[in-house]
Write an enzyme that holds these catalytic residues in place. Structure first.
Site, PDB file in Angstrom:
ATOM      1  N   ARG A  26       0.747  -1.002   0.261  1.00  0.00           N
ATOM      2  CA  ARG A  26      -0.077  -0.117  -0.075  1.00  0.00           C
ATOM      3  C   ARG A  26       0.974   1.298  -0.056  1.00  0.00           C
ATOM      4  O   ARG A  26       0.374   2.320   0.727  1.00  0.00           O
ATOM      5  CB  ARG A  26      -1.193  -0.139   1.417  1.00  0.00           C
ATOM      6  CG  ARG A  26      -1.888  -1.124   1.334  1.00  0.00           C
ATOM      7  CD  ARG A  26      -2.890  -0.448  -0.062  1.00  0.00           C
ATOM      8  NE  ARG A  26      -4.236  -1.563  -0.068  1.00  0.00           N
ATOM      9  CZ  ARG A  26      -5.092  -1.354   0.336  1.00  0.00           C
ATOM     10  NH1 ARG A  26      -5.681  -0.370   1.411  1.00  0.00           N
ATOM     11  NH2 ARG A  26      -6.618  -2.618   0.251  1.00  0.00           N
ATOM     12  N   ARG A  30      -3.630   6.397  -0.047  1.00  0.00           N
ATOM     13  CA  ARG A  30      -4.584   7.170   0.825  1.00  0.00           C
ATOM     14  C   ARG A  30      -3.351   8.484   2.202  1.00  0.00           C
ATOM     15  O   ARG A  30      -3.418   9.607   1.963  1.00  0.00           O
ATOM     16  CB  ARG A  30      -5.737   7.261   1.649  1.00  0.00           C
ATOM     17  CG  ARG A  30      -6.854   7.004   0.785  1.00  0.00           C
ATOM     18  CD  ARG A  30      -7.698   6.368   1.543  1.00  0.00           C
ATOM     19  NE  ARG A  30      -7.667   4.972   2.217  1.00  0.00           N
ATOM     20  CZ  ARG A  30      -8.174   4.168   2.266  1.00  0.00           C
ATOM     21  NH1 ARG A  30      -9.458   4.405   3.287  1.00  0.00           N
ATOM     22  NH2 ARG A  30      -7.975   2.913   3.813  1.00  0.00           N
ATOM     23  N   ARG A  39      -7.031  11.131  -6.868  1.00  0.00           N
ATOM     24  CA  ARG A  39      -8.333  10.480  -6.332  1.00  0.00           C
ATOM     25  C   ARG A  39      -9.801  11.360  -6.452  1.00  0.00           C
ATOM     26  O   ARG A  39     -10.239  10.573  -6.715  1.00  0.00           O
ATOM     27  CB  ARG A  39      -8.201   9.760  -5.183  1.00  0.00           C
ATOM     28  CG  ARG A  39      -8.970   8.761  -4.422  1.00  0.00           C
ATOM     29  CD  ARG A  39      -9.560   7.309  -5.293  1.00  0.00           C
ATOM     30  NE  ARG A  39     -10.282   6.773  -3.724  1.00  0.00           N
ATOM     31  CZ  ARG A  39     -11.560   7.698  -4.191  1.00  0.00           C
ATOM     32  NH1 ARG A  39     -12.419   7.540  -5.146  1.00  0.00           N
ATOM     33  NH2 ARG A  39     -12.306   6.338  -3.190  1.00  0.00           N
ATOM     34  N   ASP A  76      -6.962  -3.032  -7.527  1.00  0.00           N
ATOM     35  CA  ASP A  76      -7.244  -3.718  -6.475  1.00  0.00           C
ATOM     36  C   ASP A  76      -7.421  -4.966  -6.669  1.00  0.00           C
ATOM     37  O   ASP A  76      -7.564  -5.577  -7.839  1.00  0.00           O
ATOM     38  CB  ASP A  76      -8.372  -3.024  -5.823  1.00  0.00           C
ATOM     39  CG  ASP A  76      -8.360  -3.738  -4.197  1.00  0.00           C
ATOM     40  OD1 ASP A  76      -7.865  -2.366  -3.092  1.00  0.00           O
ATOM     41  OD2 ASP A  76      -9.931  -4.466  -3.975  1.00  0.00           O
ATOM     42  N   TYR A 152     -14.795 -11.538  -0.193  1.00  0.00           N
ATOM     43  CA  TYR A 152     -15.213 -10.096  -0.085  1.00  0.00           C
ATOM     44  C   TYR A 152     -16.640 -10.720  -1.256  1.00  0.00           C
ATOM     45  O   TYR A 152     -17.762 -10.045  -1.036  1.00  0.00           O
ATOM     46  CB  TYR A 152     -13.860  -9.238  -1.030  1.00  0.00           C
ATOM     47  CG  TYR A 152     -13.566  -8.753   0.139  1.00  0.00           C
ATOM     48  CD1 TYR A 152     -13.803  -7.383   0.409  1.00  0.00           C
ATOM     49  CD2 TYR A 152     -12.210  -9.568  -0.302  1.00  0.00           C
ATOM     50  CE1 TYR A 152     -12.797  -7.094   1.317  1.00  0.00           C
ATOM     51  CE2 TYR A 152     -11.472  -8.888   0.897  1.00  0.00           C
ATOM     52  CZ  TYR A 152     -11.361  -7.643   1.571  1.00  0.00           C
ATOM     53  OH  TYR A 152     -10.495  -7.291   2.829  1.00  0.00           O
TER      54      TYR A 152
HETATM   55  O1  1CP Z   1       0.307   0.043  -2.968  1.00  0.00           O
HETATM   56  C1  1CP Z   1      -0.449  -0.771  -3.375  1.00  0.00           C
HETATM   57  O2  1CP Z   1      -0.246  -1.972  -2.369  1.00  0.00           O
HETATM   58  C2  1CP Z   1      -1.131  -0.951  -4.537  1.00  0.00           C
HETATM   59  C3  1CP Z   1      -2.561  -1.207  -4.340  1.00  0.00           C
HETATM   60  C4  1CP Z   1      -3.263  -1.912  -3.632  1.00  0.00           C
HETATM   61  C5  1CP Z   1      -2.855  -3.404  -3.299  1.00  0.00           C
HETATM   62  C6  1CP Z   1      -2.067  -3.794  -3.592  1.00  0.00           C
HETATM   63  C7  1CP Z   1      -4.210  -1.708  -3.171  1.00  0.00           C
HETATM   64  C8  1CP Z   1      -5.068  -0.076  -4.366  1.00  0.00           C
HETATM   65  N1  1CP Z   1      -5.135  -2.045  -2.636  1.00  0.00           N
HETATM   66  C9  1CP Z   1      -4.313  -3.544  -3.013  1.00  0.00           C
HETATM   67  C10 1CP Z   1      -4.533  -4.868  -2.515  1.00  0.00           C
HETATM   68  C11 1CP Z   1      -5.457  -5.275  -1.528  1.00  0.00           C
HETATM   69  N2  1CP Z   1      -6.940  -4.870  -1.351  1.00  0.00           N
HETATM   70  C12 1CP Z   1      -5.729  -6.350   0.040  1.00  0.00           C
HETATM   71  C13 1CP Z   1      -4.740  -7.304   0.236  1.00  0.00           C
HETATM   72  C14 1CP Z   1      -3.563  -6.523   0.585  1.00  0.00           C
HETATM   73  C15 1CP Z   1      -4.192  -6.310   1.889  1.00  0.00           C
HETATM   74  O3  1CP Z   1      -4.491  -6.799   2.648  1.00  0.00           O
HETATM   75  O4  1CP Z   1      -4.382  -4.809   2.610  1.00  0.00           O
HETATM   76  C16 1CP Z   1      -6.838  -6.093   0.128  1.00  0.00           C
HETATM   77  C17 1CP Z   1      -7.417  -7.300   1.185  1.00  0.00           C
HETATM   78  C18 1CP Z   1      -8.144  -5.204  -0.332  1.00  0.00           C
HETATM   79  C19 1CP Z   1      -9.781  -4.589  -0.430  1.00  0.00           C
HETATM   80  C20 1CP Z   1      -9.504  -3.497  -0.518  1.00  0.00           C
HETATM   81  N3  1CP Z   1      -9.705  -2.141  -1.342  1.00  0.00           N
HETATM   82  C21 1CP Z   1      -9.787  -2.985   1.174  1.00  0.00           C
HETATM   83  C22 1CP Z   1      -9.738  -3.813   2.363  1.00  0.00           C
HETATM   84  C23 1CP Z   1     -10.470  -3.324   3.587  1.00  0.00           C
HETATM   85  C24 1CP Z   1     -10.566  -4.526   4.580  1.00  0.00           C
HETATM   86  O5  1CP Z   1     -11.669  -5.912   4.308  1.00  0.00           O
HETATM   87  O6  1CP Z   1     -10.358  -4.236   5.650  1.00  0.00           O
HETATM   88  C25 1CP Z   1      -9.676  -1.789   0.791  1.00  0.00           C
HETATM   89  C26 1CP Z   1      -9.874  -0.707   1.570  1.00  0.00           C
HETATM   90  C27 1CP Z   1      -9.460  -1.102  -0.736  1.00  0.00           C
HETATM   91  C28 1CP Z   1      -9.420  -0.080  -1.365  1.00  0.00           C
HETATM   92  C29 1CP Z   1      -8.246  -0.078  -2.069  1.00  0.00           C
HETATM   93  N4  1CP Z   1      -7.518  -0.508  -2.639  1.00  0.00           N
HETATM   94  C30 1CP Z   1      -6.367  -0.015  -2.581  1.00  0.00           C
HETATM   95  C31 1CP Z   1      -6.994   1.910  -1.783  1.00  0.00           C
HETATM   96  C32 1CP Z   1      -5.407   2.908  -2.307  1.00  0.00           C
HETATM   97  C33 1CP Z   1      -7.760   1.269  -1.448  1.00  0.00           C
HETATM   98  C34 1CP Z   1      -8.794   3.015  -0.547  1.00  0.00           C
HETATM   99  C35 1CP Z   1      -9.492   3.538  -1.480  1.00  0.00           C
HETATM  100  C36 1CP Z   1      -9.645   4.656  -1.708  1.00  0.00           C
HETATM  101  O7  1CP Z   1      -8.736   5.793  -2.228  1.00  0.00           O
HETATM  102  O8  1CP Z   1     -10.891   4.829  -1.264  1.00  0.00           O
END
Ligand code: 1CP
Length: 344
Positions: A26, A30, A39, A76, A152
């Site tokens: 990540r 944000r 964004r 994602d 999910y």
């Molecule tokens: O920088 C990076 O790592 C690249 C981008 C990336 C990656 C690898 C994002 C952007 N998401 C992910 C993987 C991801 N997404 C995972 C596996 C890693 C982890 O455990 O964190 C999971 C479970 C998700 C699902 C997801 N997408 C969540 C998690 C919710 C939860 O269940 O806890 C969330 C909040 C998102 C949205 C998201 N994905 C990425 C970003 C920057 C965001 C935030 C959205 C926004 O900007 O509003």
């Protein structure tokens, strides 16, 4: 440049490097003001993920700012259910939501037919990002592991206990396995195409592996990840695969001894000394600073980072966090961390 001269790829090929390469899960997200402004003008989060020009810029933002050794594709794990035809939304403050898939007749509504057409923007993001990369930085592609993506799809979004998914997996395994098989199929092809578009290493995130009962772990976490990695290896033998099974330290030896997996990423609850002894002799290790220490910063963060570097100094190591960067992380702390890991 010889690929192996990229520090990340050297470490993933099981070479000891000093200092270890560093990137953060990540790292694009944000906590970065330049991400937040991108964004704000991009529509929905999914729109941003599927806009190659913008997603490629976001992929490279942390590289310009911090000089990490790797860029990870900005996307994602839930683009896969979206491409299978499931309705997926990301709501600010709530996280991802889906219209749940709970049984065989819900499954029948999904289709693999248009998956790679719908995922074309992801491949284009990689192509664009690959062109903007410094020579010594590696580009990482990724996908969610079938179990984590399934949670999910079945729960309708983020869940605390994943009860509906476990109930289905354990109560009607024949049906649930059709979902897992479908995810293995499309995820393997998705990753192979990511390599075709420029990804030089791949990570498979099993963020909710820890929700599985021990007796079902091999079937729903390890086996699908191994099958995906094996298919990727057949198509692109030179591309290292990192597995991140979160919350299952006692299962790490199974990943380390699976020939298809080149590195394991470990969460912050796992003792690095045990991993250095038991896992690192077989495969490269990635991790495992607590992301909360990046909120605090200062001497404690630096001490903990140096200790991790020292603990893993006997083998191949990629410095990373135990989970993703938290949105409230001050950017200066990230800069301090990179310097500490590089001994600057
Ligand atoms: O920088 C990076 O790592 C690249 C981008 C990336 C990656 C690898 C994002 C952007 N998401 C992910 C993987 C991801 N997404 C995972 C596996 C890693 C982890 O455990 O964190 C999971 C479970 C998700 C699902 C997801 N997408 C969540 C998690 C919710 C939860 O269940 O806890 C969330 C909040 C998102 C949205 C998201 N994905 C990425 C970003 C920057 C965001 C935030 C959205 C926004 O900007 O509003």
């Amino acid at each position: 440049m010889d690929l192996i001269q990229k520090p990340l790829l050297a470490a993933l090929n099981n070479r000891r490097t000093d200092p270890p390469p560093i990137w953060l899960m990540r790292q694009a997200g944000r906590y970065l003001p330049e991400y937040r402004s991108m964004r704000a003008g991009a529509g929905s989060f999914l729109d941003l993920c599927l806009d190659p020009a913008k997603a490629a810029i976001v992929t490279l933002q942390p590289i310009s700012r911090f000089g990490f050794d790797a860029a990870i594709l900005f996307s994602d794990i839930l683009v896969i259910p979206h491409a299978l035809g499931q309705k997926v939304d990301f709501e600010t403050g709530i996280g991802p939501t889906t219209v749940p898939v709970r049984n065989g007749s819900d499954l029948a509504k999904l289709s693999t037919e248009r998956v790679h057409d719908l995922l074309c923007p992801v491949y284009e993001t990689l192509e664009r990002a690959a062109h903007g990369m410094p020579d010594d930085v590696a580009l990482i592609g990724f996908a969610g592991a079938p179990w984590t993506v399934a949670t999910y799809m079945v729960e309708g979004g983020t869940s605390r206990d994943h009860a509906a998914t476990r109930a289905w997996a354990l109560g009607a395994p024949e049906d649930f396995e059709r979902l897992i098989d479908m995810l293995v199929e499309v995820t393997a092809e998705f990753l192979i195409r990511q390599v075709g578009a420029g990804a030089e290493a791949l990570q498979i995130f099993d963020s909710w592996a820890g929700a599985l009962p021990a007796h079902a772990f091999a079937r729903y976490s390890l086996a699908p990840i191994r099958e995906i990695a094996a298919r990727v290896k057949r198509a692109c033998p030179q591309v290292p695969v990192i597995a991140f099974p979160r919350g299952v330290p006692l299962q790490l030896p199974g990943f380390a001894s699976a020939g298809e997996i080149d590195a394991v990423s470990i969460d912050h609850a796992t003792d690095p000394r045990w991993v250095a002894e038991r896992i690192q002799p077989s495969v490269a290790v990635q991790g495992n600073l607590d992301p909360a220490l990046l909120l605090t910063g200062g001497a404690e963060m630096i001490r903990a980072a140096r200790e991790i570097v020292e603990t893993f100094s006997g083998g191949a190591h990629v410095f990373n966090l135990g989970h993703g960067v938290l949105p409230a992380t001050p950017v200066e702390h990230v800069r301090d961390l990179v310097q500490a890991v590089r001994g600057e």
